[in-house]
Design a protein around this motif. Structure first.
Motif, mmCIF file in Angstrom:
data_model
loop_
_atom_site.group_PDB
_atom_site.id
_atom_site.type_symbol
_atom_site.label_atom_id
_atom_site.label_comp_id
_atom_site.label_asym_id
_atom_site.label_seq_id
_atom_site.Cartn_x
_atom_site.Cartn_y
_atom_site.Cartn_z
ATOM 1 N N THR A 132 0.859 -1.185 0.000
ATOM 2 C CA THR A 132 0.000 0.000 0.000
ATOM 3 C C THR A 132 0.889 1.226 0.000
ATOM 4 N N PHE A 133 0.601 2.176 -0.881
ATOM 5 C CA PHE A 133 1.412 3.385 -0.977
ATOM 6 C C PHE A 133 0.528 4.553 -1.394
ATOM 7 N N THR A 134 1.072 5.751 -1.262
ATOM 8 C CA THR A 134 0.332 6.964 -1.593
ATOM 9 C C THR A 134 0.816 7.535 -2.915
ATOM 10 N N ILE A 135 -0.112 7.814 -3.795
ATOM 11 C CA ILE A 135 0.178 8.526 -5.035
ATOM 12 C C ILE A 135 0.120 10.020 -4.703
ATOM 13 N N PRO A 136 1.211 10.759 -4.849
ATOM 14 C CA PRO A 136 1.228 12.162 -4.415
ATOM 15 C C PRO A 136 0.155 13.016 -5.068
ATOM 16 N N CYS A 137 -0.073 12.817 -6.357
ATOM 17 C CA CYS A 137 -1.078 13.593 -7.077
ATOM 18 C C CYS A 137 -1.933 12.635 -7.887
ATOM 19 N N TRP A 138 -3.207 12.584 -7.557
ATOM 20 C CA TRP A 138 -4.136 11.709 -8.271
ATOM 21 C C TRP A 138 -5.320 12.532 -8.722
ATOM 22 N N PRO A 139 -5.630 12.576 -10.020
ATOM 23 C CA PRO A 139 -4.980 11.857 -11.120
ATOM 24 C C PRO A 139 -3.550 12.348 -11.384
ATOM 25 N N ALA A 140 -2.797 11.539 -12.113
ATOM 26 C CA ALA A 140 -1.422 11.884 -12.439
ATOM 27 C C ALA A 140 -1.383 13.220 -13.167
ATOM 28 N N GLY A 141 -0.473 14.091 -12.741
ATOM 29 C CA GLY A 141 -0.338 15.387 -13.386
ATOM 30 C C GLY A 141 -1.235 16.468 -12.814
ATOM 31 N N SER A 142 -2.117 16.103 -11.859
ATOM 32 C CA SER A 142 -2.999 17.102 -11.272
ATOM 33 C C SER A 142 -2.271 17.841 -10.156
ATOM 34 N N ALA A 143 -2.844 18.936 -9.711
ATOM 35 C CA ALA A 143 -2.245 19.700 -8.611
ATOM 36 C C ALA A 143 -2.456 18.916 -7.322
ATOM 37 N N CYS A 144 -1.413 18.814 -6.512
ATOM 38 C CA CYS A 144 -1.521 18.117 -5.229
ATOM 39 C C CYS A 144 -2.423 18.907 -4.301
ATOM 40 N N THR A 145 -3.208 18.179 -3.530
ATOM 41 C CA THR A 145 -4.204 18.831 -2.690
ATOM 42 C C THR A 145 -3.850 18.773 -1.200
ATOM 43 N N GLY A 146 -2.638 18.360 -0.887
ATOM 44 C CA GLY A 146 -2.262 18.328 0.519
ATOM 45 C C GLY A 146 -2.282 16.938 1.085
#
Length: 268
Positions: A248-262
């Motif tokens: 189990t891991f965290t995708i920093p920005c989902w969807p890929a290429g989107s702005a990270c939301t914190g």
């Protein structure tokens, strides 16, 4: 892979749900799913014969898998491994550009179906189809013919996945449905250029045949919060459990290429 069922933007908490069986000769060497040393963001099994993979995910939010299109008359010995298509879809900068490039050179490979997702788009490239198809939300299935072909095991897998969505995040119902080794009735069998005996053997979700069968079942759950669970249950030649990868891991920005939301909330 030889059987994939997936739900794309159907479940309110899990925009991508995948369950897949890999069927292969047991003598073909392969490595269990793991993070690749030379590509630290890539989690996948490895085909030790040709170097590619059948299914994988990345820390950046990419998913890809491949199935063979069954047509013995079209198989050539001098082609590049279809497992390299998965690596291209997982690692290339732009998914749609890569999918179009693969579609343009599909004749360089034995017949295939490539499924890939970057969180924004889910696409399929079918070597026997036309170009790249961008998929609408829904529950879909892919085996050794075109997407959503009305084969008995594909119909059962789609129905089973649709029912199992209500049990998420539990993975056990997904694995259980892919363990169904009942063959389809002869009247419902496809005609793909192989013998009737092999059509029967390959008509079940879980394959048991001399020297050949389901090697692993993989579950991928990607949450709306960017958490991804990847589970690979491996099977031996007797159909018994033979090793497990559960990450189990965290995708920093989902969807890929989107702005990270914190900060991300925990996976349920």
């Amino acid at each position: 892979m030889c059987l994939i069922a997936f739900a794309w933007r159907v479940h309110p908490a899990y925009p991508l749900v995948v369950v897949a069986n890999r069927d292969e000769y047991f003598e073909r060497p392969s490595a269990a799913a793991q993070w690749w040393a030379e590509a630290p963001d890539l989690l996948a099994g490895r085909d030790l014969s040709a170097g590619g993979t059948w299914l994988g995910v990345t820390r950046t939010g990419r998913f890809a898998a491949v199935t063979n299109y069954r047509d013995p008359a079209r198989v050539r010995a001098d082609t590049e491994s279809r497992g390299h298509l998965v690596l291209a879809a997982l690692q290339a900068p732009d998914l749609n550009d890569t999918a179009r490039a693969i579609a343009q050179r599909k004749g360089d490979y034995n017949p295939f179906n490539l499924l890939a997702c970057d969180g924004r788009d889910m696409v399929v490239v079918e070597s026997e189809g036309d170009g790249v198809r961008r998929l609408a939300p829904g529950v879909h299935g892919l085996s050794n013919h075109l997407l959503d072909t009305d084969w008995p095991k594909l119909h059962a897998a789609r129905e089973g996945l649709a029912a199992a969505l209500d049990t998420l995040p539990a993975h056990e119902p997904l694995v259980a449905m892919m363990r169904d080794d009942r063959p389809a009735p002869d009247a419902a069998l496809p005609h793909t250029g192989i013998s009737l005996a092999w059509e029967r053997r390959l008509s079940s979700a879980f394959i048991r045949a001399p020297g050949y069968g389901t090697r692993c079942t993989t579950v991928v759950l990607v949450g709306r919060d960017g958490r991804c669970r990847f589970l690979e249950q491996r099977w031996n030649a007797d159909g018994d459990a033979d090793g497990l990868t559960d990450e189990t891991f965290t995708i920093p920005c989902w969807p890929a290429g989107s702005a990270c939301t914190g900060a991300q909330s925990p996976l349920p």
